[in-house]
Design a protein around this motif. Structure first.
Motif, PDB file in Angstrom:
ATOM      1  N   PHE A 109     -19.469  -3.624   4.815  1.00  0.00           N
ATOM      2  CA  PHE A 109     -18.526  -3.454   5.930  1.00  0.00           C
ATOM      3  C   PHE A 109     -18.849  -2.226   6.783  1.00  0.00           C
ATOM      4  CE2 PHE A 109     -16.133  -5.188   2.260  1.00  0.00           C
ATOM      5  CZ  PHE A 109     -16.051  -6.496   2.704  1.00  0.00           C
ATOM      6  N   THR A 110     -20.102  -1.991   7.038  1.00  0.00           N
ATOM      7  CA  THR A 110     -20.516  -0.812   7.795  1.00  0.00           C
ATOM      8  C   THR A 110     -21.014  -1.223   9.166  1.00  0.00           C
ATOM      9  OG1 THR A 110     -21.100   0.355   5.778  1.00  0.00           O
ATOM     10  CG2 THR A 110     -22.091   1.157   7.803  1.00  0.00           C
ATOM     11  N   LEU A 111     -20.534  -0.517  10.182  1.00  0.00           N
ATOM     12  CA  LEU A 111     -21.064  -0.711  11.532  1.00  0.00           C
ATOM     13  C   LEU A 111     -22.372   0.074  11.633  1.00  0.00           C
ATOM     14  CD1 LEU A 111     -17.783  -0.088  13.548  1.00  0.00           C
ATOM     15  CD2 LEU A 111     -18.792  -2.282  12.959  1.00  0.00           C
ATOM     16  N   LEU A 124     -15.879   4.679   8.589  1.00  0.00           N
ATOM     17  CA  LEU A 124     -14.614   5.084   7.967  1.00  0.00           C
ATOM     18  C   LEU A 124     -13.815   6.028   8.862  1.00  0.00           C
ATOM     19  CD1 LEU A 124     -15.403   5.425   4.182  1.00  0.00           C
ATOM     20  CD2 LEU A 124     -14.143   3.661   5.361  1.00  0.00           C
ATOM     21  N   ALA A 125     -14.498   6.904   9.585  1.00  0.00           N
ATOM     22  CA  ALA A 125     -13.788   7.796  10.510  1.00  0.00           C
ATOM     23  C   ALA A 125     -13.087   6.980  11.603  1.00  0.00           C
ATOM     24  CB  ALA A 125     -14.769   8.791  11.130  1.00  0.00           C
ATOM     25  N   ILE A 126     -13.733   5.937  12.078  1.00  0.00           N
ATOM     26  CA  ILE A 126     -13.105   5.059  13.070  1.00  0.00           C
ATOM     27  C   ILE A 126     -11.890   4.365  12.463  1.00  0.00           C
ATOM     28  CG2 ILE A 126     -13.441   2.932  14.411  1.00  0.00           C
ATOM     29  CD1 ILE A 126     -16.381   3.865  14.808  1.00  0.00           C
ATOM     30  N   ALA A 127     -12.022   3.892  11.225  1.00  0.00           N
ATOM     31  CA  ALA A 127     -10.906   3.207  10.558  1.00  0.00           C
ATOM     32  C   ALA A 127      -9.723   4.157  10.357  1.00  0.00           C
ATOM     33  CB  ALA A 127     -11.358   2.637   9.220  1.00  0.00           C
ATOM     34  N   PHE A 128      -9.988   5.378   9.918  1.00  0.00           N
ATOM     35  CA  PHE A 128      -8.904   6.341   9.723  1.00  0.00           C
ATOM     36  C   PHE A 128      -8.257   6.728  11.052  1.00  0.00           C
ATOM     37  CE2 PHE A 128     -10.783   7.173   5.487  1.00  0.00           C
ATOM     38  CZ  PHE A 128      -9.624   6.976   4.739  1.00  0.00           C
ATOM     39  N   THR A 129      -9.058   6.858  12.095  1.00  0.00           N
ATOM     40  CA  THR A 129      -8.506   7.156  13.425  1.00  0.00           C
ATOM     41  C   THR A 129      -7.605   6.019  13.887  1.00  0.00           C
ATOM     42  OG1 THR A 129     -10.460   8.471  13.966  1.00  0.00           O
ATOM     43  CG2 THR A 129      -9.105   7.711  15.809  1.00  0.00           C
ATOM     44  N   VAL A 167      -6.598   3.037  -0.180  1.00  0.00           N
ATOM     45  CA  VAL A 167      -7.661   2.123  -0.615  1.00  0.00           C
ATOM     46  C   VAL A 167      -8.995   2.539   0.003  1.00  0.00           C
ATOM     47  CG1 VAL A 167      -8.495  -0.255  -0.418  1.00  0.00           C
ATOM     48  CG2 VAL A 167      -6.140   0.182  -1.097  1.00  0.00           C
ATOM     49  N   LEU A 168      -8.978   2.923   1.279  1.00  0.00           N
ATOM     50  CA  LEU A 168     -10.209   3.368   1.936  1.00  0.00           C
ATOM     51  C   LEU A 168     -10.758   4.639   1.299  1.00  0.00           C
ATOM     52  CD1 LEU A 168      -9.522   2.691   5.737  1.00  0.00           C
ATOM     53  CD2 LEU A 168     -11.059   1.455   4.208  1.00  0.00           C
ATOM     54  N   CYS A 169      -9.877   5.554   0.915  1.00  0.00           N
ATOM     55  CA  CYS A 169     -10.327   6.794   0.267  1.00  0.00           C
ATOM     56  C   CYS A 169     -11.003   6.512  -1.063  1.00  0.00           C
ATOM     57  CB  CYS A 169      -9.153   7.748   0.053  1.00  0.00           C
ATOM     58  SG  CYS A 169      -8.648   8.623   1.532  1.00  0.00           S
ATOM     59  N   VAL A 170     -10.395   5.650  -1.857  1.00  0.00           N
ATOM     60  CA  VAL A 170     -10.988   5.297  -3.152  1.00  0.00           C
ATOM     61  C   VAL A 170     -12.315   4.571  -2.934  1.00  0.00           C
ATOM     62  CG1 VAL A 170     -10.683   3.869  -5.216  1.00  0.00           C
ATOM     63  CG2 VAL A 170      -8.790   5.266  -4.382  1.00  0.00           C
ATOM     64  N   ALA A 171     -12.352   3.643  -1.987  1.00  0.00           N
ATOM     65  CA  ALA A 171     -13.588   2.908  -1.701  1.00  0.00           C
ATOM     66  C   ALA A 171     -14.679   3.857  -1.224  1.00  0.00           C
ATOM     67  CB  ALA A 171     -13.329   1.825  -0.660  1.00  0.00           C
ATOM     68  N   TRP A 172     -14.324   4.817  -0.380  1.00  0.00           N
ATOM     69  CA  TRP A 172     -15.284   5.805   0.113  1.00  0.00           C
ATOM     70  C   TRP A 172     -15.883   6.590  -1.047  1.00  0.00           C
ATOM     71  CZ3 TRP A 172     -14.361  11.305   0.167  1.00  0.00           C
ATOM     72  CH2 TRP A 172     -15.367  12.042   0.792  1.00  0.00           C
ATOM     73  N   PHE A 173     -15.041   7.062  -1.928  1.00  0.00           N
ATOM     74  CA  PHE A 173     -15.501   7.855  -3.066  1.00  0.00           C
ATOM     75  C   PHE A 173     -16.413   7.023  -3.976  1.00  0.00           C
ATOM     76  CE2 PHE A 173     -15.057   9.817  -7.257  1.00  0.00           C
ATOM     77  CZ  PHE A 173     -15.375  11.133  -6.944  1.00  0.00           C
ATOM     78  N   VAL A 174     -15.967   5.839  -4.361  1.00  0.00           N
ATOM     79  CA  VAL A 174     -16.720   4.991  -5.298  1.00  0.00           C
ATOM     80  C   VAL A 174     -18.045   4.532  -4.681  1.00  0.00           C
ATOM     81  CG1 VAL A 174     -16.695   2.767  -6.501  1.00  0.00           C
ATOM     82  CG2 VAL A 174     -14.685   4.252  -6.580  1.00  0.00           C
ATOM     83  N   LEU A 175     -18.008   4.044  -3.448  1.00  0.00           N
ATOM     84  CA  LEU A 175     -19.231   3.545  -2.811  1.00  0.00           C
ATOM     85  C   LEU A 175     -20.241   4.658  -2.559  1.00  0.00           C
ATOM     86  CD1 LEU A 175     -17.761   0.925  -0.323  1.00  0.00           C
ATOM     87  CD2 LEU A 175     -19.045   0.490  -2.424  1.00  0.00           C
ATOM     88  N   THR A 176     -19.755   5.858  -2.267  1.00  0.00           N
ATOM     89  CA  THR A 176     -20.669   6.981  -2.074  1.00  0.00           C
ATOM     90  C   THR A 176     -21.362   7.346  -3.377  1.00  0.00           C
ATOM     91  OG1 THR A 176     -19.349   7.829  -0.236  1.00  0.00           O
ATOM     92  CG2 THR A 176     -20.851   9.371  -1.278  1.00  0.00           C
TER      93      THR A 176
END
Length: 138
Positions: free
Chosen positions: A132-134, A78-83, A106-115
């Motif tokens: 979708f994780t490297l 996610l840090a790579i995606a945000f960068t 969308v990434l923020c919501v997905a990060w919160f929910v998936l965590t």
């Protein structure tokens, strides 16, 4: 069938049951996932939290280490995606924000929910794999 035929039933060997994790190990796995929320305090906390749990528990608690490593990989992805979204916005002189803001939300919501889902699964003793994780940290 004759009396000379001895047939053995076709019995398949059973797969071993997964090892159950101790309460401490499940708690540390839960902390490995939830430590990503330290990003609200420090921006790099989403990576530092799971990294610390993984480094501390990788030799003593395999399940907790596995889950912390999974959380670490997810947060690095996610840090790579945000960068990439920030760089896209800079390269397009701000016009890319029209695309970057909705994708970032969308990434923020997905990060919160998936965590949260991962933390619940880890607390139940179930190994969770983020989509979708490297897998950068092996």
């Amino acid at each position: 069938m004759s009396d000379n035929d001895t047939t053995t039933p076709n019995v398949e060997p059973q797969a071993p049951l997964p090892a159950t994790q101790s309460s401490d190990e499940r708690t540390w796995a839960l902390i490995g996932h939830l430590s990503a929320f330290s990003a609200f305090i420090t921006g790099i906390g989403c990576i530092a939290g799971p990294l610390i749990v993984w480094l501390v528990k990788r030799d003593t608690m395999p399940f907790a280490a596995d889950q912390a490593k999974e959380a670490l990989n997810f947060n690095i992805t996610l840090a790579i995606a945000f960068t990439a979204l920030v760089l896209f916005s800079i390269v397009t002189f701000g016009i890319g924000l029209l695309i970057a803001w909705p994708i970032g939300a969308v990434l923020c919501v997905a990060w919160f929910v998936l965590t949260i889902i991962a933390a619940i699964k880890a607390n139940e003793g179930i190994a969770y794999r983020y989509p979708f994780t490297l897998r950068l940290v092996k």
